[in-house]
Design a protein around this motif. Sequence first.
Motif, PDB file in Angstrom:
ATOM      1  N   THR A 105      44.686  35.948  31.082  1.00 44.48           N
ATOM      2  CA  THR A 105      45.201  37.228  30.588  1.00 44.48           C
ATOM      3  C   THR A 105      45.684  37.062  29.149  1.00 44.48           C
ATOM      4  N   PHE A 106      45.874  38.165  28.495  1.00 44.11           N
ATOM      5  CA  PHE A 106      46.372  38.187  27.112  1.00 44.11           C
ATOM      6  C   PHE A 106      47.684  37.418  26.998  1.00 44.11           C
ATOM      7  N   SER A 107      48.661  37.766  27.842  1.00 48.74           N
ATOM      8  CA  SER A 107      49.991  37.186  27.636  1.00 48.74           C
ATOM      9  C   SER A 107      50.055  35.707  28.002  1.00 48.74           C
ATOM     10  N   VAL A 214      39.180  43.055  55.422  1.00 51.08           N
ATOM     11  CA  VAL A 214      39.433  43.105  53.988  1.00 51.08           C
ATOM     12  C   VAL A 214      38.993  44.499  53.536  1.00 51.08           C
ATOM     13  N   LEU A 215      39.902  45.227  52.929  1.00 55.54           N
ATOM     14  CA  LEU A 215      39.625  46.619  52.542  1.00 55.54           C
ATOM     15  C   LEU A 215      38.650  46.663  51.361  1.00 55.54           C
ATOM     16  N   PRO A 216      37.942  47.784  51.195  1.00 54.68           N
ATOM     17  CA  PRO A 216      36.867  47.827  50.188  1.00 54.68           C
ATOM     18  C   PRO A 216      37.348  47.793  48.731  1.00 54.68           C
ATOM     19  N   GLU A 217      38.583  48.197  48.464  1.00 57.35           N
ATOM     20  CA  GLU A 217      39.018  48.274  47.060  1.00 57.35           C
ATOM     21  C   GLU A 217      39.222  46.911  46.411  1.00 57.35           C
ATOM     22  N   ILE A 218      38.681  46.755  45.222  1.00 57.89           N
ATOM     23  CA  ILE A 218      38.997  45.618  44.357  1.00 57.89           C
ATOM     24  C   ILE A 218      39.696  46.262  43.156  1.00 57.89           C
ATOM     25  N   ILE A 219      40.994  45.955  42.998  1.00 58.90           N
ATOM     26  CA  ILE A 219      41.791  46.775  42.074  1.00 58.90           C
ATOM     27  C   ILE A 219      41.977  46.156  40.683  1.00 58.90           C
ATOM     28  N   SER A 220      41.373  44.988  40.435  1.00 56.61           N
ATOM     29  CA  SER A 220      41.609  44.358  39.125  1.00 56.61           C
ATOM     30  C   SER A 220      40.468  43.424  38.763  1.00 56.61           C
ATOM     31  N   LYS A 221      40.518  42.953  37.523  1.00 56.97           N
ATOM     32  CA  LYS A 221      39.630  41.878  37.084  1.00 56.97           C
ATOM     33  C   LYS A 221      40.456  40.608  37.076  1.00 56.97           C
ATOM     34  N   GLU A 222      39.989  39.568  37.748  1.00 54.14           N
ATOM     35  CA  GLU A 222      40.694  38.284  37.781  1.00 54.14           C
ATOM     36  C   GLU A 222      39.717  37.179  37.372  1.00 54.14           C
ATOM     37  N   PRO A 223      39.525  37.012  36.073  1.00 53.10           N
ATOM     38  CA  PRO A 223      38.689  35.883  35.649  1.00 53.10           C
ATOM     39  C   PRO A 223      39.496  34.590  35.773  1.00 53.10           C
ATOM     40  N   LEU A 224      39.130  33.745  36.729  1.00 51.80           N
ATOM     41  CA  LEU A 224      39.900  32.531  37.013  1.00 51.80           C
ATOM     42  C   LEU A 224      39.263  31.344  36.291  1.00 51.80           C
TER      43      LEU A 224
END
Length: 338
Positions: A105-107, A214-224
């Motif tokens: 992330t940016f921070s 596991v519910l269908p929503e993916i609510i973010s981008k998580e580049p690990l």
Amino acid sequence: MKKSVFLGALTVAGLSAGVAAAGTLDDVKARGKLNCGVTTGLVGFAAPDANGHWEGFDVGVCRAVAAAVLGDKDAVEFVPTTGKTRFTALASGEVDMLARNTTWTFSRDVDLKFEFVGVNYYDGQGFMVPKELGVSSAKELDGATVCIQTGTTTELNLADFFRSNNISYEPVPIETNAEAQQQFLAGACDVYTTDASGLAATRATFENPGDFVVLPEIISKEPLGPLVRHGDAEWGDVVRWTLNSLIAAEELGITSANIGELSSGTDNPEINRMLGTEGTLGEMLGLDAEWAKRAIMAGGNYGELFEKNIGASTPIGLARGLNAQWTEGGLLYAPPFR
Ligand SMILES: N[C@@H](CCC(=O)N[C@@H](CS)C(=O)NCC(=O)O)C(=O)O
């Protein structure tokens, strides 16, 4: 005259500050061991087996770096860290790098002053609930209790998601995945939310995985991806290009089965540069010619690491999805080895 003496002194001071901040590669070589920060345990990604031998997809990155730098994939001290303790462990020098489902992330880059060297898993945040709750969308979770790991992007995304959907929740703060799993199974929270890969890994260890959805929503981008401290570009290069060598190896068809043969020379110049039979890429990194060969031999190329630890044929069962090569419609794209 006075002015140039003053400037000279400044330059020396500037240089020595730079040197003081650098040197992780030399430290690791002198120590003969890589201190690699991982999770406290997430099956498929990083967990000790019955003999205390660490295994997993993130562990594979640590081992590849140790093989490249030290010639020994086992020359790693695995340091378990939680979502909360990981950044202090890296900033303080307790570990040389982190390889543990940490979102770029940016921070974390700009404010915490870390350098993400790439992405080893493109992820996004999801939700898991017991089937008996009868919920089919995250938007139906108004008033739910949610198990959530502190010090994570998960915590922040959760607040954003509920706020923007005008629904409320009650957080149940938790430190480790093991604790979250235990609390969730004990019914201390209705919902467990974390990176979708973490949900799949956690659900795979349940006695009755089918009782949970596991519910269908993916609510973010998580580049690990793996990260190092700011201010040590040489070390950052070593970790970055080790990861790139695993990704490029898959694209170029270099596997643990054929690498012995390919490293005696091929008619593909890029393979030759990577494996050290042409050019001086290893020397440029402060390593020897066979650094990438050893990194790939440590646990196989990116695709082999994926399939062995978290892929479709494992209990975790993750599809390649965004983590396919760019040539296969995914986002994996290693820059050229030249
Ligand atoms: N990617 C997110 C979340 C990372 C995270 O908390 N992952 C969990 C499991 S998916 C974890 O590793 N927990 C620490 C542990 O169990 O050791 C972040 O960087 O903040």
